[in-house]
Design a protein around this motif. Sequence first.
Motif, PDB file in Angstrom:
ATOM      1  N   ASP A 181      34.412  35.047  46.939  1.00 16.75           N
ATOM      2  CA  ASP A 181      34.438  35.950  48.083  1.00 16.75           C
ATOM      3  C   ASP A 181      33.597  35.334  49.194  1.00 16.75           C
ATOM      4  O   ASP A 181      32.376  35.388  49.172  1.00 16.75           O
ATOM      5  N   ALA A 234      34.618  35.433  38.982  1.00 14.01           N
ATOM      6  CA  ALA A 234      34.398  35.850  40.369  1.00 14.01           C
ATOM      7  C   ALA A 234      32.963  35.623  40.800  1.00 14.01           C
ATOM      8  O   ALA A 234      32.017  35.755  40.025  1.00 14.01           O
ATOM      9  N   VAL A 243      35.475  41.717  47.047  1.00 15.81           N
ATOM     10  CA  VAL A 243      35.864  41.378  45.677  1.00 15.81           C
ATOM     11  C   VAL A 243      35.203  42.278  44.629  1.00 15.81           C
ATOM     12  O   VAL A 243      35.861  42.674  43.658  1.00 15.81           O
ATOM     13  N   VAL A 293      43.241  38.402  45.965  1.00 19.43           N
ATOM     14  CA  VAL A 293      42.914  38.848  44.613  1.00 19.43           C
ATOM     15  C   VAL A 293      44.164  38.862  43.738  1.00 19.43           C
ATOM     16  O   VAL A 293      44.146  38.398  42.588  1.00 19.43           O
ATOM     17  N   LEU A 297      37.613  33.176  41.636  1.00 18.28           N
ATOM     18  CA  LEU A 297      37.772  33.818  42.939  1.00 18.28           C
ATOM     19  C   LEU A 297      36.414  33.857  43.622  1.00 18.28           C
ATOM     20  O   LEU A 297      35.463  34.433  43.097  1.00 18.28           O
TER      21      LEU A 297
END
Length: 349
Positions: free
Chosen positions: A124, A160, A132, A107, A122
Amino acid sequence: MNEEQMRAALEAVAISSDSALTLGQVRAIKSIRARAIEVVLPFACASQHDDLRDRMCTAADMDLNIDISTKIDAHLVQAGLTVAPNVKNVIAVASGKGGVGKSTTAVNIALALAHEGARVGLLDADIYGPSVPLLLQLEGKPELNADEKMVPPARYGVQASSIGFLIDSDSPMAWRGPMVSQALQQLFGQTAWDNLDYLIIDMPPGTGDIQLTLSQKIPVTGAVIVTTPQDLALLDARKGLKMFEKTNIPVLGVVENMALHTCSNCGHEEAIFGAGGAAKMSTDFDVPLLGQLPLAMDIRVQADRGQPTVAANPNSVHAQHYRSIARKIGAALAVLPKDLSHKFKVTAG
């Protein structure tokens, strides 16, 4: 100093203070007109631009008008796969075992790349234990766009996606391997990533189904291994590194977490988990040691609050460690072979 001499002097200048990569190695100098220099960098390092200008002026022994911009290219992925739409580079952050601080590191690397000027996502991939949503303080299910793809929520400038957005946080994921592998592919392919330079994938620990799916189905540009100095962690980290080597995914380097603890009362420094292990691993496998992170309470506290170190205090000493690691990752990617498939368009005859 004529133009040829100036170019030679400038091309020998390192792009950032923590990387030996020079302007000449990546052909970053696009034009020299009198004292006006155009530089296009292949990785994000916005915090280094002023220092780079100063070092270029010193190398040329004169004041220069230097325009610096960044253009991050897509790079080659595994054979048989193609670069994903809207995602130039996929970076897997992995560890051989749990408990080494991989998710916190992933992260903060994502946040650091964003702070340096890149467009970052990002993913997860820890289906059994997604973290996350907590680390980025994100709640609720993502919206769907017109193509029925999930619109990734953004926090601190990072897009994300996580299975944690789709399930109850207290519900156990009692899934067998094939379901987990399919979930990873859907999270990757059914998320509407918005023009990413880098997608960081926070991998689960180990070398199981998720790792195999990643190496066979997801176009990965490179991998980063996170370990602690402890012998047990290093043993598993070495297995993870060799797995990436066998699947022809370049290992960009090793990050040693919890390398040193400083007592908050007396200031005494102690290598609680041992010392020198990641450096030896780096030498043994001929991969860079990207950085060593301390065992620090504020890193843990900030992560638990959903305000990771780079977001909570981007100019702190600890955040600078992450930002240096992020710049080194960007530099390591920049010298890999580029993906040129977009330059070749096949038309019907």
